[in-house]
Design a protein around this motif. Structure first.
Motif, mmCIF file in Angstrom:
data_model
loop_
_atom_site.group_PDB
_atom_site.id
_atom_site.type_symbol
_atom_site.label_atom_id
_atom_site.label_comp_id
_atom_site.label_asym_id
_atom_site.label_seq_id
_atom_site.Cartn_x
_atom_site.Cartn_y
_atom_site.Cartn_z
ATOM 1 N N ILE A 1 -146.816 -17.982 85.071
ATOM 2 C CA ILE A 1 -147.743 -19.058 84.304
ATOM 3 C C ILE A 1 -146.895 -20.424 84.160
ATOM 4 C CG2 ILE A 1 -148.679 -19.769 82.041
ATOM 5 C CD1 ILE A 1 -149.380 -16.642 81.778
ATOM 6 N N GLY A 2 -145.279 -20.158 84.075
ATOM 7 C CA GLY A 2 -144.694 -21.625 83.454
ATOM 8 C C GLY A 2 -144.787 -21.997 82.222
ATOM 9 N N ARG A 3 -144.051 -23.020 81.925
ATOM 10 C CA ARG A 3 -144.326 -23.666 80.483
ATOM 11 C C ARG A 3 -145.527 -24.740 80.367
ATOM 12 N NH1 ARG A 3 -139.375 -27.005 78.441
ATOM 13 N NH2 ARG A 3 -138.649 -25.016 77.989
ATOM 14 N N GLY A 4 -146.413 -24.323 79.558
ATOM 15 C CA GLY A 4 -147.677 -25.041 79.469
ATOM 16 C C GLY A 4 -148.717 -24.846 80.745
ATOM 17 N N GLY A 5 -148.276 -23.734 81.327
ATOM 18 C CA GLY A 5 -149.062 -23.437 82.871
ATOM 19 C C GLY A 5 -148.710 -24.417 83.905
ATOM 20 N N LEU A 6 -147.533 -24.824 83.807
ATOM 21 C CA LEU A 6 -146.966 -25.807 84.785
ATOM 22 C C LEU A 6 -146.921 -25.133 86.251
ATOM 23 C CD1 LEU A 6 -145.899 -28.362 85.768
ATOM 24 C CD2 LEU A 6 -143.817 -27.947 84.810
ATOM 25 N N LYS A 7 -146.289 -23.864 86.172
ATOM 26 C CA LYS A 7 -146.182 -23.083 87.290
ATOM 27 C C LYS A 7 -147.091 -22.714 87.978
ATOM 28 C CE LYS A 7 -142.713 -22.654 89.183
ATOM 29 N NZ LYS A 7 -142.215 -23.292 90.203
ATOM 30 N N ILE A 8 -148.233 -22.012 87.219
ATOM 31 C CA ILE A 8 -149.374 -21.539 88.086
ATOM 32 C C ILE A 8 -150.281 -22.632 88.733
ATOM 33 C CG2 ILE A 8 -151.051 -21.625 85.812
ATOM 34 C CD1 ILE A 8 -152.054 -19.036 86.889
ATOM 35 N N ARG A 9 -150.241 -23.996 88.161
ATOM 36 C CA ARG A 9 -150.879 -25.238 88.812
ATOM 37 C C ARG A 9 -150.333 -25.369 90.176
ATOM 38 N NH1 ARG A 9 -151.042 -26.987 83.385
ATOM 39 N NH2 ARG A 9 -149.596 -28.672 83.717
ATOM 40 N N ASP A 10 -148.878 -25.512 90.043
ATOM 41 C CA ASP A 10 -148.203 -25.880 91.215
ATOM 42 C C ASP A 10 -148.473 -24.734 92.093
ATOM 43 O OD1 ASP A 10 -147.156 -28.226 90.369
ATOM 44 O OD2 ASP A 10 -145.234 -27.336 89.832
ATOM 45 N N LEU A 11 -148.339 -23.349 92.003
ATOM 46 C CA LEU A 11 -148.738 -22.531 93.072
ATOM 47 C C LEU A 11 -150.066 -22.455 93.576
ATOM 48 C CD1 LEU A 11 -147.418 -19.066 90.932
ATOM 49 C CD2 LEU A 11 -146.210 -20.341 92.911
ATOM 50 N N GLU A 12 -151.141 -22.795 92.786
ATOM 51 C CA GLU A 12 -152.383 -23.149 93.153
ATOM 52 C C GLU A 12 -152.325 -24.369 94.100
ATOM 53 O OE1 GLU A 12 -155.432 -21.076 89.973
ATOM 54 O OE2 GLU A 12 -154.821 -23.330 89.575
ATOM 55 N N THR B 1 -158.840 -18.263 101.246
ATOM 56 C CA THR B 1 -158.789 -17.974 102.475
ATOM 57 C C THR B 1 -157.490 -16.832 102.811
ATOM 58 O OG1 THR B 1 -157.026 -19.708 103.353
ATOM 59 C CG2 THR B 1 -159.472 -20.174 103.246
ATOM 60 N N ASN B 2 -157.876 -16.125 103.941
ATOM 61 C CA ASN B 2 -156.734 -15.130 104.196
ATOM 62 C C ASN B 2 -155.265 -15.428 104.060
ATOM 63 O OD1 ASN B 2 -158.719 -13.088 104.098
ATOM 64 N ND2 ASN B 2 -158.660 -13.178 106.372
ATOM 65 N N SER B 3 -155.113 -16.763 104.599
ATOM 66 C CA SER B 3 -153.870 -17.309 104.691
ATOM 67 C C SER B 3 -153.546 -18.097 103.408
ATOM 68 C CB SER B 3 -153.885 -18.490 105.810
ATOM 69 O OG SER B 3 -154.811 -19.430 105.510
ATOM 70 N N ALA B 4 -153.950 -18.402 102.667
ATOM 71 C CA ALA B 4 -153.771 -19.020 101.246
ATOM 72 C C ALA B 4 -153.424 -17.976 100.233
ATOM 73 C CB ALA B 4 -155.140 -19.989 100.633
ATOM 74 N N ILE B 5 -154.229 -16.688 100.405
ATOM 75 C CA ILE B 5 -153.805 -15.571 99.663
ATOM 76 C C ILE B 5 -152.511 -14.943 100.034
ATOM 77 C CG2 ILE B 5 -154.365 -13.184 99.050
ATOM 78 C CD1 ILE B 5 -157.385 -13.860 99.253
ATOM 79 N N GLU B 6 -152.316 -14.980 101.419
ATOM 80 C CA GLU B 6 -151.104 -14.454 101.694
ATOM 81 C C GLU B 6 -149.807 -15.472 101.374
ATOM 82 O OE1 GLU B 6 -148.736 -13.438 106.032
ATOM 83 O OE2 GLU B 6 -150.884 -13.893 106.065
ATOM 84 N N LYS B 7 -149.827 -16.628 101.397
ATOM 85 C CA LYS B 7 -148.887 -17.633 101.050
ATOM 86 C C LYS B 7 -148.592 -17.673 99.370
ATOM 87 C CE LYS B 7 -147.741 -22.564 101.349
ATOM 88 N NZ LYS B 7 -148.210 -23.860 101.833
ATOM 89 N N VAL B 8 -149.761 -17.589 98.563
ATOM 90 C CA VAL B 8 -149.566 -17.601 97.233
ATOM 91 C C VAL B 8 -148.889 -16.129 96.886
ATOM 92 C CG1 VAL B 8 -151.653 -16.680 96.579
ATOM 93 C CG2 VAL B 8 -150.351 -18.111 95.129
ATOM 94 N N GLU B 9 -149.230 -14.972 97.568
ATOM 95 C CA GLU B 9 -148.854 -13.566 96.940
ATOM 96 C C GLU B 9 -147.334 -13.647 97.394
ATOM 97 O OE1 GLU B 9 -149.124 -8.861 98.505
ATOM 98 O OE2 GLU B 9 -150.354 -10.347 99.655
ATOM 99 N N GLU C 1 -149.953 -25.759 95.862
ATOM 100 C CA GLU C 1 -149.300 -25.764 97.100
ATOM 101 C C GLU C 1 -149.794 -24.697 97.944
ATOM 102 O OE1 GLU C 1 -145.156 -24.957 95.914
ATOM 103 O OE2 GLU C 1 -145.064 -26.427 94.792
ATOM 104 N N SER C 2 -150.386 -23.645 97.643
ATOM 105 C CA SER C 2 -151.127 -22.384 98.286
ATOM 106 C C SER C 2 -152.420 -22.897 98.639
ATOM 107 C CB SER C 2 -150.795 -21.230 97.805
ATOM 108 O OG SER C 2 -151.606 -21.181 96.672
#
Length: 639
Positions: free
Chosen positions: A73-84, A108-116, A86-87
């Motif tokens: 999640i990160g502080r204030g949701g910062l990390k989850i927004r970056d993950l979404e 997409t399959n590639s996006a899911i693989e990347k964020v995983e 970038e992936s």
């Protein structure tokens, strides 16, 4: 692991152990939820607010330890927004009631693989990983970091392992200097002085400065041996004769001649000097630093398309001022130079997209800028022209530490501009820290003063009379009038707006409790004439340039007299006149004396009740100093 990551992990570990049942706890906390409580499972979902189509497409459920959810999640949701971002996947975090938490990935399959993979990298035990890497020596980078650490660690006479932090700091400085040395060189001097200006005798220059609001120009420190301060330019052509496209843009705005601050600032900034500009609101400070910035951008030896980041940074204290600066930037089209305005409350992803596509100017508030710096979307090392606009306001709002963070990686040879309406010690210290022998330009008196194009009217009233007076004023407004009404509190502004609307007067409000989109819409409506009444708090006291604003009403007098000057400076701009009406009650007696000085300096009428109020306050203050009662400055008067 950083401190905040550790805090998040500890929190979610405790949460998973103590929360039973989970649904009730989420309802009581009311955070990280985008789902309705009326149906279905109430699970934490930061991102569902993006629309009904959000969960369509492929999906995959993975599981991580509940103690590691904070890292995702990160502080204030910062990390989850970056993950979404970038992936290009979407993330839904489920309940954390047990030892493990399910995370659903969409895309997409590639996006899911990347964020995983990104989530796995975040949630592995970093300490264990570090030990493993050290033992196997499989990571040259980690080994290098350890060797650097050991380089400054030794065993003291007591047999304890200690670190020489002074040596480590010096090494860090050396690494930073080596990084700066690899950056392309900066060109700062673009000034070709007009022959007429070059031969102006000193007495003629001094007379011009005296006639133009007694401009004071000096170098800080005054005994610094450097080039002479350039003479002021008297026309646009004298400043920009080598830049015909700039002159064309100025002519489109139908200006007749430079303002005093522009006349003196342009030669200074075009020469590449650092500058401190002290001038009242509405005197053209934005254009004073903007046009040299455009020339600076285009004049660098590295082509713009090959630069690793933006060239110009303009820091502003408020969202409204940042937006206003961008509006000014957008008026001037030069060599395809573009800008982005970044501030909290707006779409972060759109701002990141704009930066990644390439921009030349970043206009920012400190908080959002630091956000994007920490997320590695902006590297301040590439900025070579930096502006601190309304520096005194930024410090008043407590942005000193944020400014320091923004400057941590800035290369030392940057050009720096600072504008301010006042010159307090805190602003001087800021200039000493980040500027190199700047030229100081002060337009007008150092004493607090209001612009003379505004007629100031003051009424001493009872608190309960304010609504009646305001309503009477609005009933008698001309159709062409535009009025900005200032209130002390957000709820007061909301109440006044609602009351006026109920009486049939179409108006808008601008305050901190409104969504950013609503605040921008309110400003747009008053600027384009959709409404002619705007009710606001002090978020609108600086940087807001409303065309043809005829009246400012201080329904509540500000706590600081400086804000009074900035508020009424919203009208009477660009050579036009305006009227400011201030309603003063007995609770404003601490500012009565300073208000009288401002009125007298501008040759305005001073009500006898205001003088009596000031005398009472001074008498009360004198009594308090001698220990005969009183509660100090600003307390309610005993009338």
């Amino acid at each position: 692991m950083s401190d905040w990551e550790s805090d998040c992990d500890d929190y979610y570990s405790t949460l998973s152990q103590n929360r039973t049942p989970p649904q009730q706890n989420f309802q009581s906390r009311g955070s990280y939820s985008g789902q309705s409580q009326r149906g279905g499972q109430y699970s934490r979902n930061i991102t569902t607010a993006r629309g009904r189509g959000y969960f369509r497409g492929n999906n995959k459920v993975i599981s991580i330890p509940s103690t590691k959810v904070g890292r995702v999640i990160g502080r204030g949701g910062l990390k989850i927004r970056d993950l979404e971002y970038e992936s290009e996947a979407r993330i839904k975090i489920g309940n954390s009631a047990g030892d493990n938490t399910d995370i659903t990935l969409f895309g997409t399959n590639s996006a899911i693989e990347k964020v995983e993979q990104m989530i796995k990298d975040l949630t592995i035990d970093k300490e264990a990983s570090k030990k493993q890497n050290l033992q196997s020596a499989s990571s040259a980078e980690t080994a290098s970091q350890v060797s650097v650490y050991e380089k400054f660690t030794y065993v003291n006479s007591e047999g304890k392992k200690v670190t020489d932090w002074a040596a480590a700091s010096a090494y860090a400085d050396q690494v930073q200097r080596e990084m700066w040395d690899k950056l392309p060189p900066i060109v700062k001097n673009f000034y070709n002085e007009d022959p007429t200006i070059a031969v102006m005798p000193p007495n003629e220059v001094a007379y011009w400065r005296l006639c133009n609001f007694d401009i004071k120009v000096t170098r800080i420190p005054e005994n610094w041996e450097a080039e002479a301060i350039p003479n002021p330019v008297l026309t646009f052509e004298q400043a920009f004769k080598d830049y015909p496209e700039i002159l064309d843009e100025i002519r489109k705005q139908q200006f007749t001649k430079p303002s005093p601050i522009q006349s003196q600032a342009w030669p200074v900034l075009l020469k590449g000097e650092d500058m401190i500009g002290i001038a009242q609101t509405g005197t053209g400070k934005t254009l004073a630093f903007l046009l040299p910035a455009l020339i600076h951008i285009e004049g660098q030896p590295t082509p713009r398309e090959k630069r690793p980041g933006p060239t110009v940074l303009i820091l502003a204290p408020t969202r409204e001022l940042a937006i206003q600066i961008q509006r000014e930037v957008n008026k001037y089209h030069y060599k395809g130079i573009n800008s982005v305005c970044i501030y909290g409350g707006a779409d972060r992803r759109e701002q990141i997209d704009s930066i990644s596509k390439g921009v030349d100017i970043v206009i920012a508030t400190p908080g959002r800028l630091i956000d994007l710096i920490k997320a590695n979307h902006i590297d301040t090392a590439h900025f070579s022209y930096i502006v601190l606009d309304e520096a005194d306001r930024m410090l008043d709002m407590g942005f000193g530490p944020q400014i320091n963070v923004c400057f941590l990686n800035v290369r030392p040879e940057h050009q720096c501009v600072m504008t301010s309406a006042t010159w307090p010690s805190a602003v001087r210290q800021l200039a000493d820290k980040y500027m190199h022998n700047p030229i100081y330009i002060n337009v007008g008196s150092m004493d607090l003063a209001a612009v003379h194009t505004v007629t100031q009217k003051v009424m001493v009233v009872m608190e309960e009379e304010k609504d009646t007076i305001l309503l009477d004023f609005i009933r008698n407004m001309d159709p062409t009038d535009k009025v900005l009404i200032f209130c002390a509190k957000k709820n007061t502004a909301a109440d006044v707006t609602a009351n006026l609307a109920c009486k049939g007067y179409y108006c808008e409000s601008l305050h901190g409790d409104r969504d950013q989109s609503d605040r921008e819409a309110a400003l747009e409506d008053i600027m384009n004439g959709t409404v002619n009444i705007l009710v606001a708090t002090d978020v609108a006291s600086r940087g807001i340039d409303i065309k043809d604003l005829t009246h400012v009403i201080n329904l509540d007098f500000p706590l600081k007299i400086e804000e009074y000057v900035h508020r009424i400076g919203r009208t009477g701009r660009a050579g036009k006149t305006g009227i400011a009406l201030s309603l003063v009650t007995k609770y404003d007696w601490a500012n009565a004396g300073e208000l009288i000085k401002i009125l007298e300096e501008a040759h305005q009428e001073v009500p006898s009740e205001l003088r009596e109020m000031a005398d009472r306050f001074e008498a009360k203050k004198s009594t308090s100093k001698h220990g005969r009662g009183g509660r100090g400055r600003g307390r309610r008067p005993q009338w």
